[in-house]
Design a protein around this motif. Structure first.
Motif, PDB file in Angstrom:
ATOM      1  N   VAL A   1     179.007  47.117  16.588  1.00 60.01           N
ATOM      2  CA  VAL A   1     179.137  47.932  15.548  1.00 60.01           C
ATOM      3  C   VAL A   1     179.847  48.873  15.506  1.00 60.01           C
ATOM      4  CG1 VAL A   1     177.481  49.330  14.356  1.00 60.01           C
ATOM      5  CG2 VAL A   1     176.379  47.518  15.741  1.00 60.01           C
ATOM      6  N   GLY A   2     180.618  48.805  14.825  1.00 58.74           N
ATOM      7  CA  GLY A   2     181.881  49.940  14.540  1.00 58.74           C
ATOM      8  C   GLY A   2     181.324  51.105  12.961  1.00 58.74           C
ATOM      9  N   ILE A   3     182.437  51.689  12.921  1.00 62.80           N
ATOM     10  CA  ILE A   3     182.371  52.573  11.373  1.00 62.80           C
ATOM     11  C   ILE A   3     182.323  52.320  10.420  1.00 62.80           C
ATOM     12  CG2 ILE A   3     182.764  55.191  10.709  1.00 62.80           C
ATOM     13  CD1 ILE A   3     183.736  56.503  13.181  1.00 62.80           C
ATOM     14  N   ARG A   4     182.929  51.509  10.216  1.00 57.05           N
ATOM     15  CA  ARG A   4     183.408  50.736   9.201  1.00 57.05           C
ATOM     16  C   ARG A   4     182.515  49.900   8.676  1.00 57.05           C
ATOM     17  NH1 ARG A   4     185.809  46.770   5.744  1.00 57.05           N
ATOM     18  NH2 ARG A   4     186.541  45.791   8.220  1.00 57.05           N
ATOM     19  N   SER A   5     182.444  48.315   9.442  1.00 59.61           N
ATOM     20  CA  SER A   5     181.781  47.808   9.549  1.00 59.61           C
ATOM     21  C   SER A   5     181.441  46.952  10.833  1.00 59.61           C
ATOM     22  CB  SER A   5     183.061  46.169   9.354  1.00 59.61           C
ATOM     23  OG  SER A   5     183.431  46.312  10.473  1.00 59.61           O
ATOM     24  N   THR A   6     180.149  45.891  10.837  1.00 60.32           N
ATOM     25  CA  THR A   6     179.659  45.269  11.485  1.00 60.32           C
ATOM     26  C   THR A   6     179.603  43.960  11.995  1.00 60.32           C
ATOM     27  OG1 THR A   6     177.296  46.232  11.820  1.00 60.32           O
ATOM     28  CG2 THR A   6     177.168  44.387  12.711  1.00 60.32           C
TER      29      THR A   6
ATOM     30  N   THR B   1     185.083  53.621   1.924  1.00 58.98           N
ATOM     31  CA  THR B   1     185.051  53.917   3.531  1.00 58.98           C
ATOM     32  C   THR B   1     184.058  54.695   4.382  1.00 58.98           C
ATOM     33  OG1 THR B   1     187.302  53.500   3.735  1.00 58.98           O
ATOM     34  CG2 THR B   1     186.259  54.249   5.665  1.00 58.98           C
ATOM     35  N   VAL B   2     183.917  55.645   3.445  1.00 63.63           N
ATOM     36  CA  VAL B   2     182.977  56.260   3.655  1.00 63.63           C
ATOM     37  C   VAL B   2     181.562  56.130   3.226  1.00 63.63           C
ATOM     38  CG1 VAL B   2     181.498  59.146   2.219  1.00 63.63           C
ATOM     39  CG2 VAL B   2     184.254  58.683   2.583  1.00 63.63           C
ATOM     40  N   ALA B   3     181.390  55.219   2.053  1.00 63.86           N
ATOM     41  CA  ALA B   3     179.952  54.165   1.431  1.00 63.86           C
ATOM     42  C   ALA B   3     180.413  54.020   3.044  1.00 63.86           C
ATOM     43  CB  ALA B   3     180.135  54.147   0.768  1.00 63.86           C
ATOM     44  N   ASN B   4     180.755  53.135   3.555  1.00 68.41           N
ATOM     45  CA  ASN B   4     180.695  51.850   4.737  1.00 68.41           C
ATOM     46  C   ASN B   4     180.231  52.868   6.429  1.00 68.41           C
ATOM     47  OD1 ASN B   4     181.074  50.005   3.662  1.00 68.41           O
ATOM     48  ND2 ASN B   4     183.665  49.616   4.450  1.00 68.41           N
ATOM     49  N   PHE B   5     181.085  54.304   6.586  1.00 72.57           N
ATOM     50  CA  PHE B   5     180.686  54.932   7.523  1.00 72.57           C
ATOM     51  C   PHE B   5     179.441  55.865   7.782  1.00 72.57           C
ATOM     52  CE2 PHE B   5     180.057  59.805   8.530  1.00 72.57           C
ATOM     53  CZ  PHE B   5     180.887  59.303  10.070  1.00 72.57           C
ATOM     54  N   PHE B   6     178.866  55.819   6.201  1.00 76.83           N
ATOM     55  CA  PHE B   6     177.338  56.747   6.047  1.00 76.83           C
ATOM     56  C   PHE B   6     176.130  55.943   6.338  1.00 76.83           C
ATOM     57  CE2 PHE B   6     179.677  60.373   4.079  1.00 76.83           C
ATOM     58  CZ  PHE B   6     179.580  60.972   4.746  1.00 76.83           C
ATOM     59  N   GLY B   7     176.252  54.317   5.892  1.00 80.53           N
ATOM     60  CA  GLY B   7     176.278  53.185   6.036  1.00 80.53           C
ATOM     61  C   GLY B   7     175.739  53.513   7.973  1.00 80.53           C
ATOM     62  N   GLY B   8     176.701  53.419   8.498  1.00 83.30           N
ATOM     63  CA  GLY B   8     176.297  53.246   9.794  1.00 83.30           C
ATOM     64  C   GLY B   8     175.497  53.657  10.438  1.00 83.30           C
TER      65      GLY B   8
ATOM     66  N   ASN C   1     178.734  47.492   6.831  1.00 81.12           N
ATOM     67  CA  ASN C   1     178.329  48.573   7.114  1.00 81.12           C
ATOM     68  C   ASN C   1     177.222  48.551   5.705  1.00 81.12           C
ATOM     69  OD1 ASN C   1     178.116  48.557   9.477  1.00 81.12           O
ATOM     70  ND2 ASN C   1     179.280  50.492   9.710  1.00 81.12           N
ATOM     71  N   SER C   2     177.868  49.553   4.517  1.00 80.99           N
ATOM     72  CA  SER C   2     177.043  49.615   3.396  1.00 80.99           C
ATOM     73  C   SER C   2     176.582  48.504   2.692  1.00 80.99           C
ATOM     74  CB  SER C   2     178.414  50.408   2.289  1.00 80.99           C
ATOM     75  OG  SER C   2     179.223  49.115   1.910  1.00 80.99           O
ATOM     76  N   VAL C   3     176.806  47.635   3.112  1.00 82.39           N
ATOM     77  CA  VAL C   3     176.817  46.161   2.808  1.00 82.39           C
ATOM     78  C   VAL C   3     174.742  45.643   3.071  1.00 82.39           C
ATOM     79  CG1 VAL C   3     176.447  43.464   2.226  1.00 82.39           C
ATOM     80  CG2 VAL C   3     178.622  44.476   1.556  1.00 82.39           C
ATOM     81  N   LEU C   4     175.157  45.622   4.445  1.00 86.06           N
ATOM     82  CA  LEU C   4     173.925  45.832   5.503  1.00 86.06           C
ATOM     83  C   LEU C   4     173.114  46.618   5.589  1.00 86.06           C
ATOM     84  CD1 LEU C   4     175.913  44.640   8.941  1.00 86.06           C
ATOM     85  CD2 LEU C   4     174.716  43.371   7.749  1.00 86.06           C
ATOM     86  N   ASN C   5     172.971  47.919   5.025  1.00 81.14           N
ATOM     87  CA  ASN C   5     172.257  49.002   4.089  1.00 81.14           C
ATOM     88  C   ASN C   5     172.395  49.083   3.087  1.00 81.14           C
ATOM     89  OD1 ASN C   5     171.402  51.733   5.228  1.00 81.14           O
ATOM     90  ND2 ASN C   5     172.625  52.438   4.018  1.00 81.14           N
ATOM     91  N   ALA C   6     172.355  48.235   1.857  1.00 83.33           N
ATOM     92  CA  ALA C   6     171.266  47.975   1.261  1.00 83.33           C
ATOM     93  C   ALA C   6     171.147  46.849   0.577  1.00 83.33           C
ATOM     94  CB  ALA C   6     172.715  47.766  -0.158  1.00 83.33           C
TER      95      ALA C   6
END
Length: 378
Positions: free
Chosen positions: A214-219, A179-186, A233-238
Motif C-alpha cells: 500500500v503506497g502513497i500513489r497506488s495499491t 497524484t494528489v487524488a491518489n495520495f488522499f485516496g490512500g 488509490n483514487s480508483v479504490l477509494n471511489a
C-alpha cells in the motif's frame, strides 16, 4: 540568566573549560549510566517498541548534551569578548551549526522511531497492522518541520518562500491532480481501514488478489495467477472493494448439487455432511450442513455449506468437494439428473396445397380438365 552571569564572572578560559567539562561530562553520564540503565529496563518488557525508541534516541541525546556546551559558550559575553572575532561571527561559526546538528539528529531519530515502530507492529500480525502510507506521511511532516526549523535557526526570511510555495503548490496541484487524488485516496483508505497488507480483496471490476503493498500513489495486488496488479488509490477509494479477509479470514463454501425426485433425503443429507467432514480443507467448526434450496424442473436443488480457513482455499475446496460428491453418488447409486424433454413428431399428412389443382388444369369455364392428372406426368 543567573548561570550566564556566573560564567561571565569567571576568567574566559575557566568559563570555557567549565562549560565544556559539564557538557561532556553530562554526555558521558548519559551514555554510561542513563542509557545502560534504560537498556536493562526495556529488555524486561514484552514489547519491542521501547527498545526501538531507546536505540534511536541514544545518539541524539548524547550528541545534544555534548554540543550544548558549544552553544552555551556563544552566549557567554566574557568568552565572546576574549575571542578575536565578533560575537555574531562566533555564533554563526559555532552556535548555529551546533544547534542545526542537534535538530537534524533529533529529526532523524523521530522519523526512524515511527518508521521502525510501524514495521515492528506490522510484523506482529493483523491486529497491529499499519498501512505504510502512515510512514510516508510522517516522513513528509518531519522533513517539512525540520526544514522550517533550520531556516529559522539561520534567520532566513521564509516569507518569500511561503509565497512562492503557494504559487508552486497551486501549479503542482493542477498539473498533478491525479497524484494528489491518489495520495488522499490512500490516506482515506488507511483511516477507513478498508484493507491491510495480506488481505485478499475483490474489486468491483471482478479482479481478485492479495494486497502486497500500500503506497502513497497506488495499491499492489498479487493475483492467483501470480501477476502483480497496480490500482491507483483514487480508483479504490471511489469503487466497491470486497475484503474477503475481514472481519475474519475464514470463509463459507457453497457447493450446489441436484438429485432426482424420489431420493431418500435423510440419507442424502447425511452423505453430504460426511463428504464435507472427510475433506481436510473444511473446518470442523462451524459444522458442515446442507440445505434444500429449490424444487427444480428436473431435480431437487441442494446446497452443501461448510467453512475454510482462508478465502484463497475456497476454489480448491469446491473442486475437491465436487469430485467427492460425484464419486460417492456414483458409488451409492444416487442419480444426478439433467433436464429431459419429450418431443412428439406428428405423422405427415397432405396439405391443401398438395391436392389443389394447378391453374393450368382448369378449363376456361372453370371446370377441371380431365386430361390433367395432377402433374403426375402421365
Amino acid at each position: 540568566m543567573n548561570v550566564l552571569a556566573s560564567l561571565d564572572a569567571l576568567v574566559p578560559w575557566q568559563a570555557a573549560a567549565l562549560v565544556l567539562a559539564v557538557s561532556l561530562g553530562a554526555a558521558l553520564l548519559a551514555e554510561l549510566v542513563v542509557i545502560r540503565a534504560a537498556r536493562r529496563f526495556v529488555t524486561r518488557t514484552k514489547t519491542g517498541l521501547d527498545e526501538i525508541a531507546l536505540a534511536e534516541v541514544r545518539v541524539p541525546l548524547v550528541a545534544s548534551l555534548a554540543l550544548a556546551g558549544v552553544f552555551v559558550l556563544t552566549r557567554v559575553e566574557g568568552v565572546v569578548a576574549a575571542v578575536p572575532v565578533s560575537g555574531a561571527a562566533l555564533e554563526s561559526f559555532f552556535g548555529d551549526p551546533a544547534l542545526t546538528a542537534v535538530v537534524l539528529l533529533w529529526a532523524w531519530a523521530l522519523n526512524e522511531i515511527v518508521n521502525r515502530g510501524v514495521e515492528y507492529l506490522q510484523d506482529q500480525g493483523a491486529r497491529y497492522d499499519f498501512a505504510p502510507v502512515f510512514s510516508n506521511v510522517w516522513t513528509l511532516v518531519v522533513l517539512v518541520g525540520t526544514a522550517g526549523t533550520v531556516l529559522y535557526i539561520w534567520e532566513v526570511d521564509v516569507t518569500p518562500l511561503l509565497a512562492g510555495a503557494g504559487i508552486v503548490g497551486i501549479t503542482v496541484g493542477f498539473a498533478a491532480k491525479d497524484t494528489v487524488a491518489n495520495f488522499f485516496g490512500g490516506v482515506a483508505l488507511y483511516f477507513d481501514d478498508t484493507y491491510r497488507v495480506g488481505d485478499f480483496v475483490e474489486l468491483d471490476s471482478g479482479e481478485t488478489g492479495t494486497v502486497v503493498e500500500v503506497g502513497i500513489r497506488s495499491t499492489t495486488l498479487l493475483t492467483r495467477d501470480e501477476v502483480l496488479v497496480t490500482v491507483p488509490n483514487s480508483v479504490l477509494n471511489a469503487t466497491k472493494v470486497i475484503n474477503q479477509s475481514a472481519p475474519s479470514r475464514r470463509r463459507r463454501v457453497r457447493a450446489p448439487v441436484g438429485v432426482a425426485y424420489g431420493t431418500d433425503l435423510d440419507a442424502l443429507e447425511a452423505l453430504l455432511v460426511d463428504i464435507a467432514a472427510d475433506e481436510t480443507l473444511v473446518l470442523d467448526s462451524p459444522k458442515p450442513r446442507c440445505r434444500l434450496r429449490r424444487f427444480g424442473d428436473s431435480a431437487l436443488e441442494y446446497e452443501l455449506l461448510c467453512w475454510v480457513s482462508s478465502p484463497t482455499r475456497r476454489a480448491k475446496a469446491v473442486h475437491r468437494l465436487n469430485r467427492a460428491i460425484h464419486d460417492r453418488f456414483a458409488a451409492e447409486g444416487i442419480e444426478i439428473p439433467y433436464p429431459k424433454r419429450d418431443v412428439s413428431v406428428a405423422a405427415d399428412r397432405p396439405t391443401d396445397d398438395a391436392v389443389r389443382p394447378s391453374p393450368a388444369a382448369v378449363n376456361g369455364d372453370g371446370a377441371v380438365d380431365p386430361a390433367d392428372d395432377g402433374g403426375s406426368g402421365r
